[in-house]
Design a protein around this motif. Structure first.
Motif, short mmCIF file in Angstrom:
data_model
loop_
_atom_site.label_atom_id
_atom_site.label_comp_id
_atom_site.label_asym_id
_atom_site.label_seq_id
_atom_site.Cartn_x
_atom_site.Cartn_y
_atom_site.Cartn_z
N GLN B 95 -5.54 5.41 5.99
CA GLN B 95 -6.42 5.28 4.82
C GLN B 95 -6.98 6.63 4.38
OE1 GLN B 95 -8.45 1.54 3.93
NE2 GLN B 95 -8.85 1.49 6.12
N TYR B 159 -10.24 4.24 -3.18
CA TYR B 159 -9.55 3.27 -2.32
C TYR B 159 -9.12 3.87 -0.98
CZ TYR B 159 -9.56 0.26 -6.40
OH TYR B 159 -9.95 -0.51 -7.45
N ARG B 160 -9.42 5.14 -0.77
CA ARG B 160 -8.95 5.82 0.45
C ARG B 160 -7.47 5.52 0.66
NH1 ARG B 160 -12.34 4.60 5.56
NH2 ARG B 160 -10.65 5.84 6.42
N ASN B 161 -6.69 6.04 -0.26
CA ASN B 161 -5.26 5.73 -0.27
C ASN B 161 -4.51 6.88 -0.95
OD1 ASN B 161 -3.64 3.18 0.34
ND2 ASN B 161 -2.80 3.73 -1.64
N MET B 222 -6.16 -6.18 5.83
CA MET B 222 -7.19 -5.46 5.09
C MET B 222 -6.55 -4.55 4.03
SD MET B 222 -8.60 -2.22 4.97
CE MET B 222 -8.13 -1.56 6.57
N LEU B 223 -5.43 -3.91 4.40
CA LEU B 223 -4.74 -3.06 3.43
C LEU B 223 -4.24 -3.90 2.26
CD1 LEU B 223 -2.61 -0.67 5.72
CD2 LEU B 223 -4.75 -0.15 4.54
N ASP B 225 -5.47 -6.65 1.14
CA ASP B 225 -6.63 -7.03 0.33
C ASP B 225 -7.05 -5.88 -0.58
OD1 ASP B 225 -6.52 -9.41 1.65
OD2 ASP B 225 -8.24 -9.01 2.98
N LYS B 226 -6.97 -4.68 0.00
CA LYS B 226 -7.32 -3.48 -0.78
C LYS B 226 -6.36 -3.33 -1.96
CE LYS B 226 -6.50 0.81 0.88
NZ LYS B 226 -6.72 2.01 1.72
N TYR B 227 -5.06 -3.52 -1.70
CA TYR B 227 -4.08 -3.36 -2.78
C TYR B 227 -4.33 -4.41 -3.88
CZ TYR B 227 -1.78 -0.68 0.93
OH TYR B 227 -1.50 0.21 1.94
N ASP B 229 -7.20 -5.65 -4.59
CA ASP B 229 -8.42 -5.20 -5.27
C ASP B 229 -8.12 -4.10 -6.30
OD1 ASP B 229 -11.20 -5.17 -5.68
OD2 ASP B 229 -11.42 -3.44 -4.32
N MET B 230 -7.13 -3.29 -6.01
CA MET B 230 -6.77 -2.19 -6.92
C MET B 230 -6.30 -2.71 -8.28
SD MET B 230 -4.37 0.29 -4.68
CE MET B 230 -4.90 1.04 -3.15
#
Lengths: 474, 351
Positions: B95, B159-161, B222-223, B225-227, B229-230
């Motif tokens: 991340q 997004y720390r990505n 979790m990753l 979910d983050k994607y 969210d993006m």
């Protein structure tokens, strides 16, 4: 351990909350860890240190070292440490790597970091094989040594020789400190302790790259008990890997000068010349192509036209041929200008083509749009049927440039001709300003080129008036 | 203030305007001007520039610098970007925010230095190992080379990505007027996760290792979910699509060509419009369907249908949409007249 080791976490919570490590009995990692952690703690550097874990048995250094921690990909700890130390130049950065990791897959990263004298300490654990992965041959595997991938022993005629990293790095100019030590017995551990502390002092003082190779027993993969492993480390490994200091410039090394800003972004970019483009749907989109040999100023001619169009408040794009083409071969560029946002920056069917040599004339003239114009030097023979509806306009740009004392300014002569023929919907004021700008680094050429530009204009006008006697007169 | 600059230089201006601290890179045509400009600008601004020994080195230096919470970037083209894929996977797994610029040239293999868009799948679908996605923005002008590089930093840190600026050789090499951004973006606060080499961040750890399958599955989830969210940051542009019977779609310089084709088709009386995704990951799914679903869709790209496949993937299954492709490969741009011919065919108009 008589006294409690310092520099480690109280309990290894990232592991299982215990106080035991993942290492096998008799393994050297635990000793090296203790020496490093103690040195960091003793020097009061825990709040200044970033520790880079490798991949391999020591992948979980961050279970133990109570510092900032980063886990690197296999082989890349030296590159990761380079990134950290460049980003945090005043911090203490430590990379910890095994012999497969550093000596094989990541050798170039480590070698190049050493050659740049990067600001980190690299602890290189040499146990002569890949341990975590299952006892395979490493670059440091000794001649004849049996591993899971050298079941008949390392055959140096096929597998190469044990890689002597300290000796290799010692050929480089930049490293500050290089030493090979061992943790096979107490005497050797005391020397290892000194070397490790010195490498960390080098970091504390910002004095550059320090490298400590540690010969380290691996009882599990060597299939020996701890005592026999230690003996093997001393009796066999040291023959291939002699202990000792290979470089010590710690006394004379000076810290690398920090980067300091000497300007601002605004100053660097300089004052822009372009005007805000104005939406004007009545202004037609014009596509132009400039072509010739590399070195004829084809790209800069297009650029002056594009810059001038920008100054005139037009939307404009410039797209060149690039790469090896620029160096000697054909060169061309496309300029599109218009009264609204430019779509394609490529010009498939030019309204105007300037061809400065025969190959480009023959290549691009057939693509010119009906009603379009081709401007070319009459020294180029036209050995093809010009496309229907296309105006072929010869203009003696070479002669104009030469007779005005700047033979290289053929492109400027074409610029004058374009303007005089009304092929550029841009005022002379903008053209001349863009022309002057293009010679910003050679101001002595500005006036000469303006002279060529004006001579070219006059030549066209003289021709139009039927007064062609001396079209190049000044 | 405006300046006439190359797309590649605009990337560096955008990076500096975003507050980029460090540049690590390895030269390659047609991305090299990014390294040239960074080498010229970064040191005199007190920032770090380093020419790495290889792209693998560069991306791992990025990993190191990103671990410290600094704004780090690199740029390359096809073969070099391929070498960086392991590092991209690690950045995503750990991340870490970083910006990677790909000025696409042709492939596979060495190909040539001409423009292509064939790294679409590599950028948008992952490229390295594991269940990850990069943020991908697709500039279509010199202005966007600058602005979307800034945006890439913003999204990368939000997004720390890792974020990829996916451009092609045309955009890198062409010059246009650039409106220079004013000021420099505020530095993001990274003390909760980054390793600054200080007391406040001593407890922080950067890693992508999770030995326990359940814990690692949780990390993976979790990753994802983050994607998901993006998705709210997906962006697209529509041009003349309100009454369009046929929607041309493409990204990057292909969108520029399609735009020229739209204007030409309108002059012929064909109601054409353009749908241009500005973010490719997250993909502007809602915007695509609002603009194109139920219409005729002509995809314009410089690759073998990689982008077309995503258009097909994301169009509502129920909608009666015809999708066709006009493409070129190998370093050839799609010609405007090729787009016009394909559009007329779809509209059953004889030229």
């Amino acid at each position: 351990m008589n006294k409690k080791a310092t520099g480690f976490y109280e309990t290894f919570d990232r592991k299982d909350g215990s106080r035991t490590t993942t290492y096998c009995a008799g393994c050297g990692h635990g000793i090296v860890h203790k020496l490093i952690a103690e040195a960091i703690a003793d020097m009061g550097l825990q709040d200044r240190t970033v520790f880079v874990s490798p991949v391999g048995c020591a992948a979980f250094c961050y279970y133990y070292f109570d510092t900032g921690n980063v886990a690197a990909p296999h082989g890349r700890a030296s590159a990761v440490a380079t990134g950290i130390s460049r980003a945090l130049p005043d911090k203490v950065v430590i990379a910890y790597q095994g012999d497969g990791d550093l000596g094989a897959i990541g050798f170039n990263n480590a070698f190049q970091a050493a050659n740049r004298g990067e600001g980190f300490a690299c602890f290189f654990i040499n146990n002569s094989l890949y341990a975590m992965t299952g006892g395979q041959m490493a670059p440091t595997t000794m001649a004849g040594q049996k591993t899971t991938t050298t079941p008949y022993g390392r055959d140096v005629t096929r597998d190469g020789y044990p890689l002597k990293v300290c000796e290799v790095f010692a050929q480089l100019d930049a490293p500050t400190y290089i030493e090979r030590v061992s943790v096979a017995d107490t005497k050797r551990i005391m020397q290892a302790r000194k070397a490790i502390r010195k490498a960390i002092e080098v970091q504390r003082d910002g004095k550059g790259f320090a490298f400590v190779e540690v010969l380290s027993p691996c009882p599990t993969n060597w299939r020996m008990d701890s005592v026999r492993s230690a003996e093997h480390c001393i009796e066999v490994m040291e023959k291939s890997f002699p202990l000792g200091c290979y470089r010590d410039r710690t006394a004379e090394a000076v810290p690398r000068a920090p980067r300091a800003a000497s300007t601002t972004l605004a100053e660097l970019i300089g004052s822009g010349s372009g005007a805000e483009p104005t939406v004007d749907p009545s202004f037609p989109t014009v596509g132009m192509k400039f072509s010739g040999f590399g070195g004829q100023g084809v790209l800069s001619l297009g650029l002056v036209v594009a810059e001038a169009a920008g100054r005139a408040g037009r939307f404009v794009s410039w797209f060149p041929s690039y790469g090896p083409e620029q160096r000697g071969g054909a060169a061309s560029c496309s300029v599109v200008m218009g009264g609204q946002e430019i779509g394609s920056p490529a010009v498939d069917a030019p309204d105007v083509l300037v061809a400065m040599n025969q190959p480009s004339l023959e290549r691009f003239a057939p693509t010119v749009r009906p009603g379009g114009t081709v401007l070319y030097d009459p020294s180029i023979p036209v050995e093809f049927e010009p496309p229907a509806g296309v105006r072929m306009l010869p203009f003696p740009a070479m002669e104009v440039a030469k007779s005005n004392g700047v033979p290289k300014a053929v492109n400027t002569a074409f610029l004058g001709a374009l303007s005089a023929h009304g092929l550029l919907p841009i005022g002379d004021e903008q053209l001349l300003a863009a022309l002057a700008d293009s010679f910003a680094s050679k101001p002595q050429l500005v006036e000469k080129n303006i002279k060529v530009f004006e001579a070219a204009r006059r030549a066209v006008e003289a021709g139009r008036d039927g007064n062609a006697n001396n079209p190049f007169s000044q | 203030m405006r300046k006439f600059v190359k797309g590649n230089e605009a990337v560096v201006i955008g990076a500096l305007s975003a507050g980029c601290d460090v540049y690590f890179g390895y030269p390659i045509t047609p991305a090299s001007e990014i390294a040239h400009a960074a080498a010229e600008y970064f040191p005199v601004l007190g920032k770090e520039f380093l020419q790495a020994e290889c792209e693998t080195g560069a991306i791992n230096m990025i990993y190191g610098a990103a671990s410290t919470g600094r704004l780090a970037m690199t740029a390359s083209s096809g073969p070099g970007i391929s070498l960086m894929q392991e590092g991209l996977s690690y950045l995503a797994g750990a991340q870490l925010p970083a910006v990677i610029v790909n000025i696409m040239r042709t492939g596979p293999g060495l190909g040539n230095i001409g423009p292509e868009q064939a790294d679409y799948n590599q950028a948008v679908k992952g490229g390295g190992h594991g269940n990850y996605r990069s943020i991908v923005v697709a500039p279509a002008s010199v202005q966007e080379m600058c602005d979307l590089t800034m945006r890439a930093f913003e999204l990368a840190f939000r997004y720390r990505n890792p974020a990829i600026v996916l451009a092609d050789a045309v955009l890198g090499q062409m010059m246009e007027s650039l409106r220079i951004p004013e000021g420099v973006a505020a530095r993001p606060d990274t003390s909760s996760w980054a390793v600054h080499g200080d007391a406040a961040t001593r407890r922080n750890l950067i890693t992508s290792i999770y030995l326990d399958p359940d814990r690692h599955e949780k990390h993976n989830q979790m990753l994802q979910d983050k994607y998901e969210d993006m998705q709210k940051d997906a962006v697209a542009e529509s041009y003349r699509t309100e009454d369009a019977d046929i929607v041309l779609t493409g990204y990057g310089s292909s969108a520029r060509i399609a735009r020229s084709a739209v204007d030409a088709l309108r002059k012929e009386g064909i109601k054409a419009g353009l749908f241009r995704p500005i973010t490719l990951s997250p993909f502007p799914i809602r915007e695509l369907n609002a603009t194109a679903a139920g219409r005729k869709v002509l995809v314009v790209e410089m690759s073998n249908g990689q982008y077309r496949n995503d258009v097909l993937l994301y169009l509502d299954r129920g909608a009666d949409t015809t999708v066709e492709l006009v493409n070129r490969m190998g370093g050839n741009l799609v010609r405007v007249d090729e787009v016009l011919a394909a559009a007329r065919r779809m509209m059953e108009v004889r030229a």
